[in-house]
Scaffold this motif. Structure first.
Motif, PDB file in Angstrom:
ATOM      1  N   GLU A  58     -41.630 111.605  32.418  1.00  0.00           N
ATOM      2  CA  GLU A  58     -41.361 110.227  32.867  1.00  0.00           C
ATOM      3  C   GLU A  58     -42.647 109.521  33.274  1.00  0.00           C
ATOM      4  O   GLU A  58     -42.873 108.380  32.920  1.00  0.00           O
ATOM      5  N   GLN A  59     -43.524 110.209  34.007  1.00  0.00           N
ATOM      6  CA  GLN A  59     -44.769 109.591  34.465  1.00  0.00           C
ATOM      7  C   GLN A  59     -45.725 109.316  33.303  1.00  0.00           C
ATOM      8  O   GLN A  59     -46.398 108.295  33.282  1.00  0.00           O
ATOM      9  N   LEU A  60     -45.802 110.245  32.344  1.00  0.00           N
ATOM     10  CA  LEU A  60     -46.766 110.098  31.253  1.00  0.00           C
ATOM     11  C   LEU A  60     -46.243 109.252  30.097  1.00  0.00           C
ATOM     12  O   LEU A  60     -46.997 108.499  29.487  1.00  0.00           O
ATOM     13  N   PHE A  61     -44.965 109.391  29.790  1.00  0.00           N
ATOM     14  CA  PHE A  61     -44.432 108.762  28.580  1.00  0.00           C
ATOM     15  C   PHE A  61     -43.202 107.899  28.844  1.00  0.00           C
ATOM     16  O   PHE A  61     -42.495 107.520  27.911  1.00  0.00           O
ATOM     17  N   GLY A  62     -42.929 107.588  30.096  1.00  0.00           N
ATOM     18  CA  GLY A  62     -41.729 106.823  30.450  1.00  0.00           C
ATOM     19  C   GLY A  62     -41.657 105.460  29.789  1.00  0.00           C
ATOM     20  O   GLY A  62     -40.579 104.893  29.664  1.00  0.00           O
ATOM     21  N   HIS A  63     -42.790 104.916  29.361  1.00  0.00           N
ATOM     22  CA  HIS A  63     -42.823 103.597  28.726  1.00  0.00           C
ATOM     23  C   HIS A  63     -42.452 103.673  27.243  1.00  0.00           C
ATOM     24  O   HIS A  63     -42.288 102.650  26.592  1.00  0.00           O
ATOM     25  N   LEU A  64     -42.318 104.891  26.700  1.00  0.00           N
ATOM     26  CA  LEU A  64     -41.993 105.069  25.285  1.00  0.00           C
ATOM     27  C   LEU A  64     -40.493 105.314  25.116  1.00  0.00           C
ATOM     28  O   LEU A  64     -39.784 105.604  26.073  1.00  0.00           O
ATOM     29  N   ARG A  65     -40.049 105.235  23.866  1.00  0.00           N
ATOM     30  CA  ARG A  65     -38.637 105.436  23.561  1.00  0.00           C
ATOM     31  C   ARG A  65     -38.179 106.818  24.020  1.00  0.00           C
ATOM     32  O   ARG A  65     -38.894 107.799  23.886  1.00  0.00           O
ATOM     33  N   GLN A  66     -36.965 106.864  24.560  1.00  0.00           N
ATOM     34  CA  GLN A  66     -36.406 108.129  25.025  1.00  0.00           C
ATOM     35  C   GLN A  66     -36.134 109.037  23.825  1.00  0.00           C
ATOM     36  O   GLN A  66     -35.686 108.583  22.777  1.00  0.00           O
ATOM     37  N   LEU A  67     -36.417 110.316  24.004  1.00  0.00           N
ATOM     38  CA  LEU A  67     -36.214 111.293  22.933  1.00  0.00           C
ATOM     39  C   LEU A  67     -34.826 111.922  23.051  1.00  0.00           C
ATOM     40  O   LEU A  67     -34.220 111.914  24.126  1.00  0.00           O
ATOM     41  N   ARG A  73     -42.604 115.177  24.759  1.00  0.00           N
ATOM     42  CA  ARG A  73     -43.890 114.846  24.128  1.00  0.00           C
ATOM     43  C   ARG A  73     -44.978 115.689  24.779  1.00  0.00           C
ATOM     44  O   ARG A  73     -44.979 115.881  26.000  1.00  0.00           O
ATOM     45  N   ILE A  74     -45.927 116.144  23.967  1.00  0.00           N
ATOM     46  CA  ILE A  74     -47.095 116.890  24.448  1.00  0.00           C
ATOM     47  C   ILE A  74     -48.307 116.346  23.709  1.00  0.00           C
ATOM     48  O   ILE A  74     -48.237 116.085  22.509  1.00  0.00           O
ATOM     49  N   GLY A  90     -37.864 125.755  20.620  1.00  0.00           N
ATOM     50  CA  GLY A  90     -39.271 126.098  20.477  1.00  0.00           C
ATOM     51  C   GLY A  90     -39.931 125.414  19.288  1.00  0.00           C
ATOM     52  O   GLY A  90     -41.119 125.602  19.037  1.00  0.00           O
ATOM     53  N   GLU A  91     -39.161 124.576  18.571  1.00  0.00           N
ATOM     54  CA  GLU A  91     -39.707 123.862  17.412  1.00  0.00           C
ATOM     55  C   GLU A  91     -40.697 122.799  17.880  1.00  0.00           C
ATOM     56  O   GLU A  91     -40.491 122.147  18.898  1.00  0.00           O
ATOM     57  N   SER A  92     -41.777 122.627  17.122  1.00  0.00           N
ATOM     58  CA  SER A  92     -42.709 121.535  17.407  1.00  0.00           C
ATOM     59  C   SER A  92     -43.027 120.830  16.097  1.00  0.00           C
ATOM     60  O   SER A  92     -43.058 121.444  15.035  1.00  0.00           O
ATOM     61  N   LYS A  93     -43.248 119.504  16.196  1.00  0.00           N
ATOM     62  CA  LYS A  93     -43.553 118.715  15.010  1.00  0.00           C
ATOM     63  C   LYS A  93     -44.214 117.413  15.423  1.00  0.00           C
ATOM     64  O   LYS A  93     -44.130 116.998  16.575  1.00  0.00           O
ATOM     65  N   PHE A  94     -44.881 116.772  14.459  1.00  0.00           N
ATOM     66  CA  PHE A  94     -45.553 115.510  14.730  1.00  0.00           C
ATOM     67  C   PHE A  94     -44.650 114.305  14.471  1.00  0.00           C
ATOM     68  O   PHE A  94     -44.905 113.222  14.979  1.00  0.00           O
ATOM     69  N   GLU A  95     -43.576 114.476  13.694  1.00  0.00           N
ATOM     70  CA  GLU A  95     -42.659 113.363  13.453  1.00  0.00           C
ATOM     71  C   GLU A  95     -41.698 113.255  14.629  1.00  0.00           C
ATOM     72  O   GLU A  95     -41.131 114.248  15.071  1.00  0.00           O
ATOM     73  N   GLU A  96     -41.501 112.023  15.115  1.00  0.00           N
ATOM     74  CA  GLU A  96     -40.629 111.818  16.261  1.00  0.00           C
ATOM     75  C   GLU A  96     -39.190 112.170  15.895  1.00  0.00           C
ATOM     76  O   GLU A  96     -38.642 111.685  14.921  1.00  0.00           O
ATOM     77  N   PRO A  97     -38.548 113.047  16.692  1.00  0.00           N
ATOM     78  CA  PRO A  97     -37.144 113.407  16.416  1.00  0.00           C
ATOM     79  C   PRO A  97     -36.221 112.220  16.703  1.00  0.00           C
ATOM     80  O   PRO A  97     -36.486 111.419  17.585  1.00  0.00           O
ATOM     81  N   ARG A  98     -35.167 112.122  15.922  1.00  0.00           N
ATOM     82  CA  ARG A  98     -34.190 111.027  16.103  1.00  0.00           C
ATOM     83  C   ARG A  98     -32.855 111.575  16.523  1.00  0.00           C
ATOM     84  O   ARG A  98     -32.409 112.566  16.098  1.00  0.00           O
TER      85      ARG A  98
END
Length: 98
Positions: A58-67, A73-74, A90-98
């Motif tokens: 929330e502090q780092l990415f709260g201004h972005l769309r909720q996942l 996000r990392i 444990g999956e990680s990816k660069f494309e934003e999940p929808r």
């Protein structure tokens, strides 16, 4: 009529007694606007531990769309790019999940 505003305006080069005080319009030496202090800046975790990143979402990415649920996000230490991590799978990816 004539004679009005005689003392207004530029009188010539002799009017500039101190060139060091000259500024362009809009360049006036003003103090920058005081920013309101809401909270100290949040520092990103020094590790890639997802639990630390999850705690600060929330502090780092709260201004972005909720996942979607379980996604966070990392920021990659090596590339500085943001990637997405699923806390459950444990999956990680660069494309934003929808």
């Amino acid at each position: 009529g004539k004679g009005k505003g005689k003392d207004k305006g530029w009188k010539g080069w002799d009017d500039w007694s101190d060139w060091s005080s000259w500024t362009r319009p809009g360049d006036e030496a003003e103090e920058p606007p005081k920013r309101q202090r809401t909270a100290a800046p949040v520092e990103e975790p020094s590790s890639s531990d997802p639990r630390e990143w999850a705690r600060l979402q929330e502090q780092l990415f709260g201004h972005l769309r909720q996942l979607p649920a379980n996604w966070i996000r990392i920021r990659s230490k090596s590339t500085q790019m943001i990637y997405f991590y699923n806390l459950r799978s444990g999956e990680s990816k660069f494309e934003e999940p929808r």
